[in-house]
Each structure stands twice: as structure tokens, then as C-alpha cells.
Design a protein around this motif. Structure first.
Motif, PDB file in Angstrom:
ATOM      1  N   LYS A 110       0.857  -1.186   0.000  1.00 51.72           N
ATOM      2  CA  LYS A 110       0.000   0.000   0.000  1.00 51.72           C
ATOM      3  C   LYS A 110       0.896   1.241   0.000  1.00 51.72           C
ATOM      4  O   LYS A 110       1.865   1.314   0.779  1.00 51.72           O
ATOM      5  CB  LYS A 110      -0.911  -0.015   1.226  1.00 51.72           C
ATOM      6  CG  LYS A 110      -1.832   1.179   1.334  1.00 51.72           C
ATOM      7  CD  LYS A 110      -1.356   2.179   2.345  1.00 51.72           C
ATOM      8  CE  LYS A 110      -2.109   3.491   2.259  1.00 51.72           C
ATOM      9  NZ  LYS A 110      -1.659   4.466   3.257  1.00 51.72           N
ATOM     10  N   VAL A 153      -2.197  -1.171  -3.427  1.00 53.47           N
ATOM     11  CA  VAL A 153      -3.306  -0.311  -2.986  1.00 53.47           C
ATOM     12  C   VAL A 153      -2.768   1.116  -2.902  1.00 53.47           C
ATOM     13  O   VAL A 153      -1.666   1.323  -2.383  1.00 53.47           O
ATOM     14  CB  VAL A 153      -3.827  -0.768  -1.603  1.00 53.47           C
ATOM     15  CG1 VAL A 153      -4.883   0.193  -1.068  1.00 53.47           C
ATOM     16  CG2 VAL A 153      -4.384  -2.188  -1.690  1.00 53.47           C
ATOM     17  N   VAL A 154      -3.511   2.069  -3.439  1.00 58.15           N
ATOM     18  CA  VAL A 154      -2.992   3.446  -3.401  1.00 58.15           C
ATOM     19  C   VAL A 154      -3.956   4.431  -2.757  1.00 58.15           C
ATOM     20  O   VAL A 154      -5.173   4.296  -2.850  1.00 58.15           O
ATOM     21  CB  VAL A 154      -2.644   3.977  -4.826  1.00 58.15           C
ATOM     22  CG1 VAL A 154      -1.407   3.299  -5.376  1.00 58.15           C
ATOM     23  CG2 VAL A 154      -3.820   3.852  -5.776  1.00 58.15           C
ATOM     24  N   GLU A 211      -8.901   8.605  -4.771  1.00 53.17           N
ATOM     25  CA  GLU A 211      -8.248   7.288  -4.803  1.00 53.17           C
ATOM     26  C   GLU A 211      -8.523   6.598  -6.139  1.00 53.17           C
ATOM     27  O   GLU A 211      -7.663   5.928  -6.700  1.00 53.17           O
ATOM     28  CB  GLU A 211      -8.781   6.419  -3.655  1.00 53.17           C
ATOM     29  CG  GLU A 211      -7.984   6.468  -2.372  1.00 53.17           C
ATOM     30  CD  GLU A 211      -7.983   7.802  -1.629  1.00 53.17           C
ATOM     31  OE1 GLU A 211      -8.824   8.673  -1.944  1.00 53.17           O
ATOM     32  OE2 GLU A 211      -7.137   7.988  -0.745  1.00 53.17           O
ATOM     33  N   ALA A 255      -5.578   5.245  -8.546  1.00 51.88           N
ATOM     34  CA  ALA A 255      -5.421   3.834  -8.911  1.00 51.88           C
ATOM     35  C   ALA A 255      -5.545   3.648 -10.425  1.00 51.88           C
ATOM     36  O   ALA A 255      -4.840   2.829 -11.023  1.00 51.88           O
ATOM     37  CB  ALA A 255      -6.477   2.992  -8.189  1.00 51.88           C
ATOM     38  N   PHE A 259      -6.867  -2.737 -13.147  1.00 50.14           N
ATOM     39  CA  PHE A 259      -7.483  -1.813 -12.183  1.00 50.14           C
ATOM     40  C   PHE A 259      -8.726  -2.494 -11.610  1.00 50.14           C
ATOM     41  O   PHE A 259      -9.553  -3.008 -12.357  1.00 50.14           O
ATOM     42  CB  PHE A 259      -7.871  -0.505 -12.893  1.00 50.14           C
ATOM     43  CG  PHE A 259      -8.780   0.369 -12.081  1.00 50.14           C
ATOM     44  CD1 PHE A 259      -8.266   1.171 -11.079  1.00 50.14           C
ATOM     45  CD2 PHE A 259     -10.161   0.378 -12.298  1.00 50.14           C
ATOM     46  CE1 PHE A 259      -9.111   1.973 -10.307  1.00 50.14           C
ATOM     47  CE2 PHE A 259     -11.008   1.171 -11.536  1.00 50.14           C
ATOM     48  CZ  PHE A 259     -10.478   1.970 -10.537  1.00 50.14           C
ATOM     49  N   VAL A 306      -4.098  -3.099  -9.312  1.00 48.04           N
ATOM     50  CA  VAL A 306      -4.017  -1.879  -8.503  1.00 48.04           C
ATOM     51  C   VAL A 306      -5.426  -1.602  -7.983  1.00 48.04           C
ATOM     52  O   VAL A 306      -6.409  -1.673  -8.728  1.00 48.04           O
ATOM     53  CB  VAL A 306      -3.500  -0.684  -9.325  1.00 48.04           C
ATOM     54  CG1 VAL A 306      -3.469   0.572  -8.461  1.00 48.04           C
ATOM     55  CG2 VAL A 306      -2.103  -0.975  -9.864  1.00 48.04           C
ATOM     56  N   PRO A 353      -7.886   0.975  -5.543  1.00 45.50           N
ATOM     57  CA  PRO A 353      -7.963   2.260  -4.838  1.00 45.50           C
ATOM     58  C   PRO A 353      -8.289   2.057  -3.360  1.00 45.50           C
ATOM     59  O   PRO A 353      -9.111   1.209  -3.012  1.00 45.50           O
ATOM     60  CB  PRO A 353      -9.119   2.984  -5.539  1.00 45.50           C
ATOM     61  CG  PRO A 353      -9.946   1.895  -6.160  1.00 45.50           C
ATOM     62  CD  PRO A 353      -9.019   0.756  -6.450  1.00 45.50           C
ATOM     63  N   SER A 388      -7.137   4.207   3.610  1.00 44.68           N
ATOM     64  CA  SER A 388      -6.478   3.337   2.621  1.00 44.68           C
ATOM     65  C   SER A 388      -5.639   2.263   3.308  1.00 44.68           C
ATOM     66  O   SER A 388      -5.432   1.180   2.767  1.00 44.68           O
ATOM     67  CB  SER A 388      -5.598   4.154   1.677  1.00 44.68           C
ATOM     68  OG  SER A 388      -6.378   5.109   1.014  1.00 44.68           O
TER      69      SER A 388
END
Ligand code: ASP
Length: 437
Positions: free
Chosen positions: A7, A36-37, A116, A120, A131, A166, A168, A188
């Protein structure tokens, strides 16, 4: 090869420079398959976080204040990232849709979650990963409470279809609806933890802008030692006392599956960071893992002769707090005394009523109120079974001439909490640190 969920927080995805570091980290280890972003955070002090700008944008729209310029600032942050990294993606299409929905009055949770979402969306294109939208995967009930089991099942089923993805952070949706819902701020971290649990990760790496936890607040203790490893239980005690590096709720999902968390620094990827694990061998570590503290507490001390023989005394005291909707933090007792430690803000406008009720219903011999109390917790599994560790905390403070307002040792024996006058907060921290480190 193990499986890692990684993350990256706001500062790690703040601009193209940070994202290039993020990519190098992900690509350095093939086990890093799920990313995770957060939304882009601050690039420098005084800069704005995208999440804050989105909240503001929505509130300007709702108050009929012009929000065009603000929306453009947000759009520019993302297009700056996209162009600096030569990412190919239909960002304009996404931005146009968000603006249209903002105009149409879509919810605050939806608008803010786009921070987010877009992050992502771009990172997925940049890394060449799939995604995955968390709408319909991270699930909440109608009162906004996270549905942990339903979430785990939904995430597990979806993530199994993707070799690399990836995801969000920070949002999901209400179960059975299309309504996007946010986690609380900093959420997050929780998304990362939920994903780690769902894929059965060997480790959950949480990349941020510090090399893990420090043994004390560096604003109070110069150059505190880093914490190499800490248990979930110790972390919980330290974060409750104000040491913040990870969202509180991020511990529960991984704790259940025994997945260690490794806090790492995107700007210093070679630093080992801090490992947070279920159990730590008490014999192989320092007595104290960390020290943390918080100011702004009030202690109400109630004295009554033969209190220990009076049935229902504590219950009555707690009922009074409950009737006044006051949460308390600690309640150390003596034979003839009871202290209640409460965050001062809880008592705003209520202190007089509470004291009056105590007088009326408890008929105490005396009540004393100490405002401006600071609490300090010395936390460490190493204290368990090490005779004299609490005594060392108390002696260090006493030798410095600091008066104690309260002492509380947790039943688990992994923390000693003391209350001192706020003016001595820093000094007390320093002497405890010096005693143990
Ligand atoms: N962007 C969100 C916040 O600023 C969530 C997160 O970064 O964890 O709170």
C-alpha cells in the motif's frame, strides 16, 4: 515466492517523482502483486492533499460557490502526473464524468472517493496492472459499518481473477446498492489490510514517508531509536496514546489471519522499517518498545471512607457518566478512592452537572478535579514478567521531581500509564526514555 500486498500512502503517490520510486519498489520484487494506493498527498509542506480539495470542491458546489477553479487544480494534479510519466489513459473522459456527477449533485462520499479512484486508475496504467474498483467489493451496511466477512468473500472472489492489480484505497459501497461509501480518514491503510487478508498475503507492506515507528515522538526526544519489531497489541496501546503511523482499524483484518505488517519508507527503500506481528518473543526484546502520550485529560478523584464495602458505588458513578454521554479512558481505584480519567473535551459544558450528580448520588467525603493532565504510556511486551519495570518508570519520574496524578498498569502487563501535570509532559517522556533506552 511469497505474496505481498503493498500500500502506498498519499506522499508516495504525490507526483511523478514519487510514483517513479513506487514503480521501482513494486518491480524490485515479483511477490508485490497487489498494489493499494491513496489519493495524491502533499508534495511539500503547505501543499494540499487531493482528498481535502475534493471535500472542499463538493462543499463549494453545495453552497453555490464557484468550484470550477478548484476542480481545475485537482484535474491539473492528475494530468501533471500522467504527462510527467507518459502514462496513456483516458483521464479527460474520467474527469468529465466526475464533473458531470458533481454538477448533478452526487454524494460527498462519491466525489471524495474519486481521489483514490483516479490515483489507482493512473497507477494501474503506469504499472501495466489491472485496475479493480472497490465498489461492490468493500462493503458497508446501511449505517456505514464495514461488513468484514462479506468484504472478505467479495474481495477474495474478485482478486483471484487477477494476477496483478491496482486497487484504490479509502472507499467501497453500501451492500446491495450502488452507493459509494468512504472509510474514515486515512482509511487506505484499512483497504490494504482487507486486501492482504483476502489474498492470504505473506506480508502487508505499508509504504509511507517514514522508516517505520520510532520509540518516541522526535519532537520531544531528539533522534529516538527506530522500532524494528512490535506486536499488534503494543501498537494498539501506542496508537491509542497518539503515536500515529497506521490507521487503527488496519490492524484487525491482518491480525485475524496472522499477516505481518511492514511499515516502509518510499524515499529510503533499503531501510528495513518496522515489522508489526502477532507475537514477539518477550525475552529477545527491549523492556520498553515505545513511549507515547497525550495531553488534555481531566482526572476526577472521588474519596469516600469504606468505599470498598459499598455495593454498587462504581456502577453508580459510571451510570452518571453514561447518562451524560461521557466516555472515560481509565479508572484506577484505591480502597477508599476512585479516579476517573476522561478526555477533557468529553466534559465540555458537562463538568458541573457531573460533579453535582456525584455529590448527590454518591455522597462522597471529597471530590477533587485535576484539569490539564497529560497521560504517558510506556509500552512493551518485555515488561511482562520483568520485575521492577513499572518501578523504573515511576522512579525515573519521581527522581525528576515530577508529581504523579495517576498510575495504571494494564492487566496484560504490557503498559504502564502515568498521569502528570501537562507542564511536565515533555520532561516526563524524556526521563522515561532515558531510563530505558
Ligand atoms: N486520502 C484519504 C485521506 O486523506 C485516505 C488515505 O489516504 O488513506 O484520508
Amino acid at each position: 515466492m511469497g505474496l505481498k500486498v503493498v500500500k502506498f500512502g498519499g506522499s508516495s503517490v504525490a507526483d511523478g517523482i514519487q510514483l517513479a520510486k513506487m514503480k521501482a519498489i513494486v518491480e524490485a520484487d515479483p511477490a508485490r502483486r497487489y498494489v493499494v494506493v491513496s489519493a495524491p498527498g502533499k508534495r511539500f509542506s503547505g501543499d494540499s492533499k487531493i482528498t481535502d480539495l475534493l471535500f472542499l470542491c463538493k462543499s463549494q458546489k453545495d453552497r453555490n460557490v464557484d468550484y470550477e477553479q478548484l476542480f481545475q487544480v485537482i484535474a491539473d494534479r492528475y494530468s501533471g502526473i500522467m504527462h510527467s510519466l507518459d502514462i496513456e489513459a483516458d483521464l479527460d473522459g474520467e474527469l468529465a464524468l466526475i464533473k458531470e456527477r458533481l454538477e448533478a449533485g452526487w454524494s460527498e462520499d462519491y466525489i471524495v472517493s474519486r481521489g483514490e479512484y483516479l490515483s489507482a486508475f493512473l497507477v494501474a496504467a503506469y504499472l501495466g496492472y489491472d485496475f479493480i474498483d472497490t465498489k461492490g467489493l468493500i462493503l458497508f451496511d446501511s449505517r456505514g459499518r464495514l461488513l468484514a466477512e462479506e468484504t472478505n468473500e467479495a474481495l477474495k472472489a474478485e482478486l483471484a481473477k487477477h494476477e496483478h492489480a491496482v486497487i484504490p484505497g479509502f472507499y467501497g459501497s453500501q451492500i446491495g446498492t450502488e452507493e459509494v461509501k468512504l472509510l474514515s480518514r486515512g482509511g487506505s491503510d484499512v483497504t490494504g489490510s482487507l486486501v492482504a487478508r483476502a489474498v492470504g498475503a505473506d506480508i502487508y507492506e505499508n509504504w509511507t514517508d517514514v522508516s517505520g515507528l520510532l520509540m518516541a515522538d522526535p519532537r520531544i526526544i531528539p533522534n529516538p531509536a527506530p522500532i524494528e519489531s512490535i506486536s499488534y497489541m503494543e501498537l494498539r496501546e501506542l496508537s491509542y496514546m497518539g503515536a500515529s503511523v497506521l490507521h487503527e482499524d488496519a490492524v484487525f483484518p491482518v491480525r485475524e489471519s496472522d499477516i505481518p505488517i511492514n511499515i516502509r519508507n518510499t524515499n529510503r527503500p533499503d531501510d528495513p522499517g518496522t515489522f508489526i506481528t502477532a507475537e514477539k518473543d518477550a525475552s529477545s526484546c527491549r523492556v520498553i518498545s515505545g513511549i507515547a502520550g497525550k495531553k488534555d485529560f481531566t482526572v476526577i478523584a472521588i474519596y469516600k471512607n469504606m468505599m470498598n464495602k459499598e455495593m454498587g458505588f462504581v456502577r453508580k458513578a459510571l451510570m452518571i457518566l453514561e447518562e451524560n454521554q461521557i466516555n472515560f479512558d481509565h479508572m484506577p481505584t484505591g480502597i477508599d478512592s476512585l479516579s476517573i480519567v476522561i478526555e477533557s473535551s468529553e466534559l465540555d459544558g458537562k463538568l458541573e452537572d457531573v460533579l453535582e450528580a456525584f455529590e448527590r448520588q454518591l455522597s462522597p467525603d471529597d471530590i477533587e478535579v485535576f484539569t490539564d493532565v497529560a497521560l504517558i504510556a510506556a509500552v512493551g511486551i518485555g515488561m511482562k514478567g520483568t520485575p521492577g519495570s513499572s518501578a523504573r518508570v515511576l522512579k525515573a519520574v519521581a527522581d525528576a521531581g515530577i508529581n504523579l496524578r495517576m498510575i495504571n498498569q494494564s492487566t496484560s502487563e504490557i503498559s504502564v500509564i502515568i498521569g502528570v501535570e501537562a507542564a511536565f509532559f515533555e520532561k516526563a517522556m524524556q526521563v522515561i526514555y532515558k531510563e530505558f533506552v
